[in-house]
Design a protein around this motif. Structure first.
Motif, PDB file in Angstrom:
ATOM      1  N   SER A  61       0.868  -1.181   0.000  1.00 54.71           N
ATOM      2  CA  SER A  61       0.000   0.000   0.000  1.00 54.71           C
ATOM      3  C   SER A  61       0.905   1.231   0.000  1.00 54.71           C
ATOM      4  N   GLY A  62       0.320   2.397   0.001  1.00 57.21           N
ATOM      5  CA  GLY A  62       1.109   3.631  -0.047  1.00 57.21           C
ATOM      6  C   GLY A  62       2.134   3.727   1.079  1.00 57.21           C
ATOM      7  N   THR A  63       1.764   3.224   2.249  1.00 51.33           N
ATOM      8  CA  THR A  63       2.666   3.295   3.401  1.00 51.33           C
ATOM      9  C   THR A  63       3.956   2.512   3.150  1.00 51.33           C
ATOM     10  N   MET A  66       6.088   4.780   1.385  1.00 48.26           N
ATOM     11  CA  MET A  66       6.652   5.783   2.317  1.00 48.26           C
ATOM     12  C   MET A  66       7.840   5.180   3.066  1.00 48.26           C
ATOM     13  N   PHE A  88      -1.037  11.968   7.710  1.00 48.76           N
ATOM     14  CA  PHE A  88      -0.054  11.324   6.827  1.00 48.76           C
ATOM     15  C   PHE A  88       1.332  11.961   6.929  1.00 48.76           C
ATOM     16  N   ARG A  91       2.623  10.303   9.868  1.00 49.25           N
ATOM     17  CA  ARG A  91       3.085   8.942   9.567  1.00 49.25           C
ATOM     18  C   ARG A  91       4.526   8.945   9.060  1.00 49.25           C
ATOM     19  N   ASN A 137      -0.630  16.309  -0.870  1.00 51.94           N
ATOM     20  CA  ASN A 137      -2.048  16.496  -0.539  1.00 51.94           C
ATOM     21  C   ASN A 137      -2.346  15.727   0.744  1.00 51.94           C
ATOM     22  N   THR A 139      -4.548  14.131   3.054  1.00 46.73           N
ATOM     23  CA  THR A 139      -5.911  13.613   2.905  1.00 46.73           C
ATOM     24  C   THR A 139      -6.758  13.804   4.157  1.00 46.73           C
ATOM     25  N   ASP A 165       5.163  12.804  -0.522  1.00 49.88           N
ATOM     26  CA  ASP A 165       4.045  11.856  -0.498  1.00 49.88           C
ATOM     27  C   ASP A 165       2.956  12.434  -1.397  1.00 49.88           C
ATOM     28  N   VAL A 167       0.400  10.416  -2.494  1.00 55.94           N
ATOM     29  CA  VAL A 167      -0.515   9.261  -2.542  1.00 55.94           C
ATOM     30  C   VAL A 167      -1.915   9.687  -2.961  1.00 55.94           C
ATOM     31  N   GLN A 190      -4.633   3.147  -5.464  1.00 51.83           N
ATOM     32  CA  GLN A 190      -6.078   3.156  -5.171  1.00 51.83           C
ATOM     33  C   GLN A 190      -6.747   4.522  -5.085  1.00 51.83           C
ATOM     34  N   LYS A 191      -6.072   5.576  -5.578  1.00 51.55           N
ATOM     35  CA  LYS A 191      -6.707   6.894  -5.449  1.00 51.55           C
ATOM     36  C   LYS A 191      -6.921   7.493  -6.836  1.00 51.55           C
TER      37      LYS A 191
HETATM   38  C1  LIG Z   1      -1.564  11.342   1.678  1.00 52.49           C
HETATM   39  C2  LIG Z   1      -1.528   9.881   2.021  1.00 52.49           C
HETATM   40  N1  LIG Z   1      -0.347   9.323   2.297  1.00 52.49           N
HETATM   41  C3  LIG Z   1      -0.238   8.039   2.603  1.00 52.49           C
HETATM   42  C4  LIG Z   1      -1.341   7.219   2.661  1.00 52.49           C
HETATM   43  C5  LIG Z   1      -1.168   5.811   3.061  1.00 52.49           C
HETATM   44  O1  LIG Z   1      -1.492   4.956   2.039  1.00 52.49           O
HETATM   45  P1  LIG Z   1      -1.987   3.473   2.317  1.00 52.49           P
HETATM   46  O2  LIG Z   1      -3.243   3.567   3.114  1.00 52.49           O
HETATM   47  O3  LIG Z   1      -2.186   2.972   0.911  1.00 52.49           O
HETATM   48  O4  LIG Z   1      -0.889   2.776   3.027  1.00 52.49           O
HETATM   49  C6  LIG Z   1      -2.596   7.735   2.382  1.00 52.49           C
HETATM   50  C7  LIG Z   1      -3.798   6.902   2.448  1.00 52.49           C
HETATM   51  O5  LIG Z   1      -4.906   7.359   2.553  1.00 52.49           O
HETATM   52  C8  LIG Z   1      -2.690   9.106   2.044  1.00 52.49           C
HETATM   53  O6  LIG Z   1      -3.868   9.657   1.762  1.00 52.49           O
END
Ligand SMILES: Cc1ncc(COP(=O)(O)O)c(C=O)c1O
Length: 385
Positions: A61-63, A66, A88, A91, A137, A139, A165, A167, A190-191
């Protein structure tokens, strides 16, 4: 069950031709067909990243992307700066701390982006900062940072690494990676990329590869040097998410056929329509400052007597419109309307109309048509061309 309108900021709706790609029969992930799939998808991604740098696709996933952006470029104890505008950004700081980096932060109030002057000041006061992590951005708060201004400041010292980031923005909000000299950009499937969750993508500049040579943080699954070596052979180090890659290639073709700039324009119009409609209702308030308001997600503060989670439940059950809740400190205080990816003006009209009806039935009177009318005016203008 009512018809489903998924209007959260990811995962986002997936078009049917993209979904059908995932019904293809399985192929050998060490064969020529996969090699072609991986290489062609990577080339399409470079157009969306607006980069000639390497782009690597990771099964994560996006994380995961990261984490890859942290462990591949830094060494234990090195000083980095993280811009935090919400969950985020936080994170990124948590990942950096988990790997033993010396983390400085700039934190903004919810709804505000990073001021260029603040960034400039912090970088001046901390000359040993090796890398800067920014969220394009955010979220959770609906904030889009002005990367053109911020990247310029970071790159006043060209050897400083800039990691972004993207994502919840790449493909929907313009991010010219090479023009802004961004070393590492992370996004996910997924976005805005209209694909199911499961893939992260990361671009890596020459400067970032130089950092990679010296970086000593522990890494294995997310070793980007390995990923690059395998990509040169048209493969991945580990078993990839083959079906999602089929979907991704189709989705990228769709976006590029539609035109990337047209995609940005549609998101601008969706964002504007949502914001103006929410303002027109009068009883609801935008969380994000207009200066930084995101074109992919809009956090809304509900009327005082309305619980945002109750409102979302009502709208979900009656109309099938799925909205997102608040995250972190904003949990239970806001709801968020996602307008990213395969989302059209008509979906927004349904969402605004549902919010109006729900608020009326929850006791806020005199709202009917107020938001929809304003949104229609904006969409009518958009469709004139
Ligand atoms: C800006 C941003 N960074 C990182 C993430 C993390 O991505 P993931 O939930 O796919 O690990 C998200 C997920 O919503 C996000 O919106």
């Amino acid at each position: 069950m009512p018809k489903n309108y998924l209007l959260i900021p990811g995962p986002t709706p997936v078009p049917q031709d993209v979904l059908l790609e995932m019904a293809r029969e399985m192929i050998n992930h060490r064969g020529a067909e996969f090699s072609n799939l991986l290489k062609s998808s990577t080339e399409l991604l470079k157009k969306i990243f607006k980069t000639n740098n390497d782009v690597l696709i990771l099964t994560a996933s996006g994380t995961g992307g990261m984490e890859a952006a942290v462990v591949n470029f830094f060494s234990q104890g090195e000083e980095v700066l993280v811009g935090i505008c919400g969950v985020f950004g936080e994170r990124f700081a948590k990942i950096c701390k988990a790997y033993g980096l010396n983390v400085k932060t700039i934190e903004t109030e919810p709804g505000k982006g990073i001021e260029p002057e603040t960034l400039e000041k912090v970088l001046k006061e901390n000359p040993n900062i090796k890398g800067v992590f920014l969220t394009h951005n955010e979220t959770s708060t609906g904030v889009t940072n002005n990367l053109r201004e911020l990247a310029y400041i970071v790159k006043e010292k060209p050897e400083r690494l800039l990691i972004v980031d993207a994502v919840s923005s790449l493909g929907a909000i313009d991010l010219p990676t090479d023009e802004l000299k961004i070393d590492v950009v992370v996004t996910a499937s997924q976005k805005a990329l209209e694909t199911p969750p499961g893939l992260a993508m990361i671009s890596v500049s020459e400067l970032a590869w130089n950092y990679n040579e010296k970086a000593n943080l522990p890494r294995f699954y997310f070793d980007l040097k390995q990923a690059k070596k395998f990509l040169n052979e048209g493969a991945t180090p580990f078993t990839p998410a083959v079906s999602i890659l089929f979907a991704l290639r189709k989705a990228l073709e769709n976006i590029l056929n539609r035109g990337l700039e047209n995609n940005f324009k549609r998101h601008m119009v969706l964002g504007k329509a949502v914001r103006e409609a929410i303002k027109a209702l009068g009883v609801t308030r935008l969380l994000a400052d207009e200066r930084w308001a995101s074109d992919t997600v809009t956090p809304v503060v509900p009327p005082e007597n309305v619980n945002p989670d109750e409102l979302r439940k009502y709208i979900r059950n009656k109309f099938g419109v799925v909205l997102a809740g608040g995250q972190g400190g904003l949990k239970g205080k806001i709801f968020r309307i996602g307008h990213v990816g395969y989302v059209e003006p008509t979906d927004i009209l349904v969402a605004i109309s549902s919010i109006e009806i729900a608020l009326e039935n929850l006791g806020c009177k005199g709202l009917r048509g107020k938001g929809v009318q304003v949104a229609e005016e904006i969409f009518q203008e958009y469709y004139k061309d």
